[in-house]
Every structure is written in C-alpha cells, then in structure tokens.
Design a protein around this motif. Structure first.
Motif, PDB file in Angstrom:
ATOM      1  N   ASP A  61      33.250  49.067  39.922  1.00 59.02           N
ATOM      2  CA  ASP A  61      34.307  48.194  39.404  1.00 59.02           C
ATOM      3  C   ASP A  61      35.148  47.627  40.545  1.00 59.02           C
ATOM      4  N   GLU A  62      35.417  48.486  41.539  1.00 57.71           N
ATOM      5  CA  GLU A  62      36.223  48.011  42.657  1.00 57.71           C
ATOM      6  C   GLU A  62      35.446  46.997  43.490  1.00 57.71           C
ATOM      7  N   LEU A  63      34.140  47.265  43.670  1.00 57.46           N
ATOM      8  CA  LEU A  63      33.303  46.286  44.369  1.00 57.46           C
ATOM      9  C   LEU A  63      33.228  44.977  43.583  1.00 57.46           C
ATOM     10  N   ASP A  64      33.200  45.116  42.262  1.00 54.68           N
ATOM     11  CA  ASP A  64      33.141  43.931  41.406  1.00 54.68           C
ATOM     12  C   ASP A  64      34.413  43.091  41.577  1.00 54.68           C
ATOM     13  N   ARG A  65      35.553  43.772  41.576  1.00 53.65           N
ATOM     14  CA  ARG A  65      36.818  43.042  41.770  1.00 53.65           C
ATOM     15  C   ARG A  65      36.869  42.427  43.164  1.00 53.65           C
ATOM     16  N   MET A  66      36.332  43.154  44.156  1.00 51.53           N
ATOM     17  CA  MET A  66      36.342  42.638  45.522  1.00 51.53           C
ATOM     18  C   MET A  66      35.505  41.359  45.616  1.00 51.53           C
ATOM     19  N   SER A  67      34.365  41.353  44.859  1.00 56.34           N
ATOM     20  CA  SER A  67      33.509  40.167  44.897  1.00 56.34           C
ATOM     21  C   SER A  67      34.155  38.986  44.179  1.00 56.34           C
ATOM     22  N   LEU A  68      35.097  39.275  43.289  1.00 57.09           N
ATOM     23  CA  LEU A  68      35.780  38.196  42.559  1.00 57.09           C
ATOM     24  C   LEU A  68      36.879  37.524  43.382  1.00 57.09           C
ATOM     25  N   LEU A  69      37.313  38.194  44.467  1.00 57.65           N
ATOM     26  CA  LEU A  69      38.432  37.652  45.260  1.00 57.65           C
ATOM     27  C   LEU A  69      38.119  36.272  45.804  1.00 57.65           C
ATOM     28  N   ALA A  70      36.836  36.082  46.193  1.00 61.42           N
ATOM     29  CA  ALA A  70      36.466  34.781  46.744  1.00 61.42           C
ATOM     30  C   ALA A  70      36.588  33.690  45.686  1.00 61.42           C
ATOM     31  N   GLN A  71      36.330  34.064  44.439  1.00 61.64           N
ATOM     32  CA  GLN A  71      36.359  33.075  43.362  1.00 61.64           C
ATOM     33  C   GLN A  71      37.790  32.678  42.991  1.00 61.64           C
ATOM     34  N   ILE A  72      38.760  33.625  43.162  1.00 61.08           N
ATOM     35  CA  ILE A  72      40.138  33.346  42.714  1.00 61.08           C
ATOM     36  C   ILE A  72      41.076  33.034  43.875  1.00 61.08           C
ATOM     37  N   ASP A  73      40.605  33.218  45.097  1.00 60.18           N
ATOM     38  CA  ASP A  73      41.457  32.932  46.264  1.00 60.18           C
ATOM     39  C   ASP A  73      41.286  31.465  46.651  1.00 60.18           C
ATOM     40  N   ASP A  74      42.394  30.687  46.560  1.00 53.88           N
ATOM     41  CA  ASP A  74      42.321  29.257  46.849  1.00 53.88           C
ATOM     42  C   ASP A  74      41.940  28.983  48.286  1.00 53.88           C
ATOM     43  N   ASP A  75      42.453  29.783  49.219  1.00 55.36           N
ATOM     44  CA  ASP A  75      42.142  29.553  50.638  1.00 55.36           C
ATOM     45  C   ASP A  75      40.646  29.734  50.897  1.00 55.36           C
ATOM     46  N   VAL A  76      40.085  30.762  50.308  1.00 53.12           N
ATOM     47  CA  VAL A  76      38.651  31.018  50.499  1.00 53.12           C
ATOM     48  C   VAL A  76      37.824  29.896  49.871  1.00 53.12           C
TER      49      VAL A  76
END
Length: 586
Positions: A61-76
């Motif tokens: 679950d934590e890896l899943d959330r980590m992989s989602l950061l790129a999708q929700i981070d505007d800078d990325v």
C-alpha cells in the motif's frame, strides 16, 4: 454349492475379532492423526499467511501511494511533459536544472518518511531511456543507455495504463553500484490528464529481504518444508530454491493435494493473501510421519500383541475341533482306497467321539460285506475270463488245421512236418494254465503262428515286428493280439493279389502327462468298410476288445480300414494300468 469348512469359518471369525481391530489400530488411527496434524499445520500456516499478508500489504500500500505521487505532483507532471518534448535538448540550462531537480529529488522527502525497507523510487520518462532515481541515501545514477523495455515491471506498467502492477523480486542491474541487489516493486504508468498519453513509468521499490525473512521464518517452523510466494497466475515470486525452476501452476492443477518433487512426497497447502499474491507451503510427508510415528508404533505394538494372542487362541481352538475331524476324513479316505482295516483313534469326550465310535463299527461291518461280495465277484470274473478265452482258442485251432489241410493237398510233406512241430509248440502254450503273459511271450506266439502261415502262403507276405524293450516286459492277457494278426492274414492278406506287409509295432509314448503303450497291427491287404462290417463274423475281434476292457478299463481300441489299402488296428493302454497287478487278477 460352495463348501464352507469349519476351519474356514473359524478363520473368518478370527479375521472379524482380530484383523479388523488390528487394521483400525495400525491404519485408521494413524491416518486420522495424520489428517489432524495436517489440519493443524494448515491452520497454523493460514494464520502465518494472514500475518504475512497484512505486513506485506502495508508495504504494498505504501509503495502504491509512493507510485501515485508522480501522478498528483504538479512539478513532476510538468517536468515529465518537458523532458518528453522533442526539443528538450535545445531548452535553456535553467529549465533543465529545474526539471532534473523535480525528477531527481521530489520523492526524497517522502522516502525519508516511509518505512525503512522501502529503498528507492525510479522515474522513467516515456521519451528517453534516462532514469531518475531517488533513494534515502541520496541520488543514484542509472546505467547509461539501459533498455528498460526488458524489465517486466516496466512493460506491465505500460500495459496496465495507469493501474498499479505488483512485481516479484528482481535485481536492480540498471543502477550503478546499486545498494540493493534484489527488490520487489509496485509500478504504474504516469498518465497525462489532458490527453491521456503515457508520460512515463514510476516504480517504487522495497527490499526483498522482507520476503526472505518471512520465508526463512516459515521454513524454520516446519522442518524440510518448502515455501513459495506466488503471483495471481501461480507463478513463483520468491521462496525455497528447490521450487524456483518447477512449474508450480501445473503442480497445483492436480486434483489432490499430494505432490512429488525430487522423489520426495509433499502435502500442498495454498493460502490466498489479501493482495493478488498467495502463499504455498509444501509440507514433507516425512515431517508429518515423524509427528505421528508414535501413533504408528503404538498401533503396531498393540496390533502385534493382538494378533499373537488371537493367533494362539485360534490355533488351539481350531486344532481342538479340526484334528478329530481330519482323523475321521483320513480314515474315510483309507476306506475309499479299499483299506477296510483302518480305524479311528480320537481322544475326546464329546459328540465327535460318538461319531468316531459309530464310524469304526460301520467300517467293520462294511469289511465283512465287501469280503463276501469280492469273493463272489472274483469267482464270476474268473469264469468269464475262461469263457472268453475258450471263444478265442477254437478259432485259432480251426484256422491252423485249415493250413495243414492245404499243405497236405499240395504234397508239402516236409513243410507239413515242420508245421506240426510248430503247432505242437503253439498247443503247449494254448493248453497252459497261464491267463496272462508278457508282451514278449505273446510276440513269440505270434511268430510261431506266422511261421505256419508262411509255410502255407510262401512269399505271399512279409513280416515286420518292432517291440519296445520296456513294453516287452509288461503283461497282457494271453492271446490278446493273436486273433488280430489272424484276421489280418485270413481276411486281409489271403484275399489280396499282391505281396503284402504285415507289421507289428509296440512302443511307449508320453502324452498329456501320461505314458501310453501303443500297439499297432497293420497290413496293406484288401481292406474292408468298417461301418458296414459286423465284427461278429471276424475271428475273435469282439472278444479281444471285451478282454482288453476287462483287464484295462481305460484302454483304447480302434480299427480303421480302406478297401484296397489295408487295415490298421490300434490299441492304447495306460502304462500305470499295465504295471498294476490288480488289473491282471493277481
């Protein structure tokens, strides 16, 4: 109707009272304990798997959330759009610095806040092979020009189009001086929300030692067991090295839970986890056996004691009942063999002793009756023999005298004198008190007879006699063969218009486990039609067959003949009957 002996009934009782309980002790109880131990292991492994599943799901679950950061981070997202542009190489250095900072270090903060075993995050833009790696220890460099399309987690993430993909342990050979050789991952494609294009792939990695520790812990609990973590397709992810190169999916497709690996038999226990993975435990039958060996030994010990005790009781009781009965049967068989002097001797004081007493009285009475009846039958049989033999001798004498008349008419005085002396020798044999003679003696008598006939017919026929030396020593009724030879001369050779051969062959032959004495008397005279001929008109043939059957009940007598070709007479006698002196009235 099927015969049920007392011994068989006692044996059945023994089976019911001993073998069935022994079978329960040796088989049923140990098998029940094996199933019980199997259920206990499965219950424990299920609990262990649930615990593992919860722990692993926390990481996933934590890896899943980590992989989602790129999708929700505007800078990325902005940085990914820039690096994917075709003119990115011509952009200003300031834009490149900002873009690299966003892609290289955006995940570092989150990594510091995550669990210790989550090691790094890899971000790969779709338009280039350069990878941006963030880790707790700082930025890591990817291998130059590495082809990530060969990585399973990369291709699966592209195919999943934005959905999380779990991937089993693999080596991070795409990182220069990688600090973690083996990781398991959650990867996801980063989707442009404006046009739904894939901008890149983000992969969050955790140290696979988590899986190693779990497998090691599970293996330590069950000695000689094999543990494997499987994906949703039952493919091997991590576990015991013996299972790495085995088609586990094929093993699990079998109907039962018993599998065989490298000549070792295992019981398969598969437990589904909360995520798409599952835990497979292969518990060795030797482990299960070691746990229930006490029950096997106890069952075997009790079974042996039960069998010995019941066997002693069965033997004693069966002997007490069957031994007197066997003695009675023995005496009855002796009586069947004409031994009417046999007596029962039973030392019991029950109903069987009464049977023994009455049987002895019956045998004694039977002996008296048989003795009287046997003497009467013997006298009658001897009388029949004498009557039958009397029917044979006149025929022989009649034909011999006819030969003398023929010689006298031809004026053959010398031959007649020789014939008279031959007749004298024949009459000596005929008038003797013998009822049986050896085969060799019968053949000598036939030779004298044929000598007389040769004097009459001169070169009319030739003689061929072959006799087995052993068969020549056996005894047969006197004048058994002479009438057959006489018929061959009078009815077969005398009427022929060519030189004939009279052959006598006596041999021994083994057939169907028996030895037979074969007597064959053949001529190539005129022959006759057997079916149309009444043998009453032929000299002594019917009497010969009657005498043969009287002495040897199982003997075979057959006449075959063809007109113009001759006649064959075949006699077959069982050698054992010829050896039995009772058949010859002695």
């Amino acid at each position: 109707m099927k015969r049920h002996t007392i011994r068989r009934r006692l044996l059945l009782l023994f089976f019911i009272m001993a073998v069935i309980p022994v079978w329960i002790l040796m088989v049923v109880i140990p098998l029940y304990m094996k199933e019980y131990e199997n259920a206990q292991i499965k219950k424990y492994m299920t609990g262990l798997s649930d615990s593992y599943s919860k722990t692993l799901n926390v990481y996933l679950d934590e890896l899943d959330r980590m992989s989602l950061l790129a999708q929700i981070d505007d800078d990325v997202m902005t940085a990914l759009k820039l690096v994917n542009k075709t003119d990115y190489a011509q952009m200003s250095d300031r834009i490149k610095v900002v873009t690299n900072r966003a892609l290289n270090s955006e995940f570092t903060f989150y990594l510091q806040m995550s669990r210790e075993d989550i090691t790094n995050v890899i971000l790969i833009p779709i338009a280039q092979k350069k990878a941006y790696i963030s880790s707790k220890s700082g930025n890591l460099e990817s291998v130059d020009n590495y082809d990530y399309s060969k990585q399973e987690w990369y291709t699966q993430a592209i195919a999943a189009n934005g959905k999380a993909v779990f991937c089993g342990p693999h080596r991070q050979d795409y990182i220069e001086n990688g600090e973690h050789d083996s990781v398991f991952t959650v990867s996801r494609a980063v989707i442009d929300t404006d046009n739904q294009n894939i901008l890149g792939v983000v992969c969050a990695c955790a140290d696979s030692t988590i899986l190693e520790e779990f497998v090691r812990e599970a293996e330590s609990i069950e000695k000689d067991s094999l543990i494997a973590i499987l994906d949703s397709k039952n493919q091997y992810i991590y576990g015991s090295s013996q299972l790495k190169d085995i088609d586990i999916a094929q093993i699990l497709s079998q109907e039962d839970d018993i599998v065989k690996i490298q000549d070792e038999q295992y019981t398969a226990i598969k437990v589904e986890t909360i995520n798409s993975w599952s835990l497979l435990s292969l518990v060795s039958d030797s482990v299960l056996l070691s746990k229930i060996i006490f029950y096997f030994r106890l069952g075997f010990f009790l079974a042996v004691i039960s069998l010995v005790l019941m066997g002693v009781v069965y033997y004693w009781y069966s002997q007490k009942i069957t031994r007197p009965l066997m003695e009675i049967i023995r005496v009855i068989k002796e009586v069947q063999k004409n031994n009417l002097k046999a007596k029962c001797s039973i030392e019991t004081n029950d109903e069987i002793a009464d049977i023994e007493h009455e049987l002895n009285k019956m045998i004694q009475r039977l002996d008296e009756l048989v003795t009287n009846e046997y003497q009467a039958k013997l006298n009658q049989k001897n009388a029949e023999y004498e009557v039958l033999q009397a029917k044979v001798n006149p025929h022989f004498l009649y034909n011999t005298l006819a030969t003398f008349i023929g010689l006298n008419r031809m004026g053959e005085k010398d031959k007649l004198e020789k014939a008279v002396f031959a007749l004298r020798d024949l009459m000596r044999d005929i008038l003797s008190e013998k009822t049986v003679v050896k085969v060799a003696e019968e053949i000598e008598l036939i030779k004298k007879y044929l000598e007389l006939q040769k004097l009459r017919f001169t070169d009319k026929f030739d003689i061929k006699i072959i006799v087995d030396p052993v068969a020549a020593t056996y005894e047969i009724p006197q004048h058994l063969l002479q009438p057959i030879v006489e018929n061959a001369v009078i009815h077969g050779i005398e009427e022929a218009d060519h030189i004939c051969i009279l052959s006598i062959l006596i041999k021994r032959m083994d057939k169907n486990g028996k030895t037979w004495v074969i007597i064959q008397i053949s001529d190539n005279g005129v022959g006759f039609e057997v079916r149309k001929t009444k043998f009453d008109s032929r000299i002594g043939i019917k009497n010969v067959e009657n005498r043969l059957k009287m002495y040897f009940p199982t003997a075979y007598f057959n006449i075959s003949s063809q007109i113009g070709k001759g006649t064959d007479v075949i006699i077959k006698i069982d050698e054992e009957e010829m050896k039995n002196e009772n058949n010859l009235g002695r």
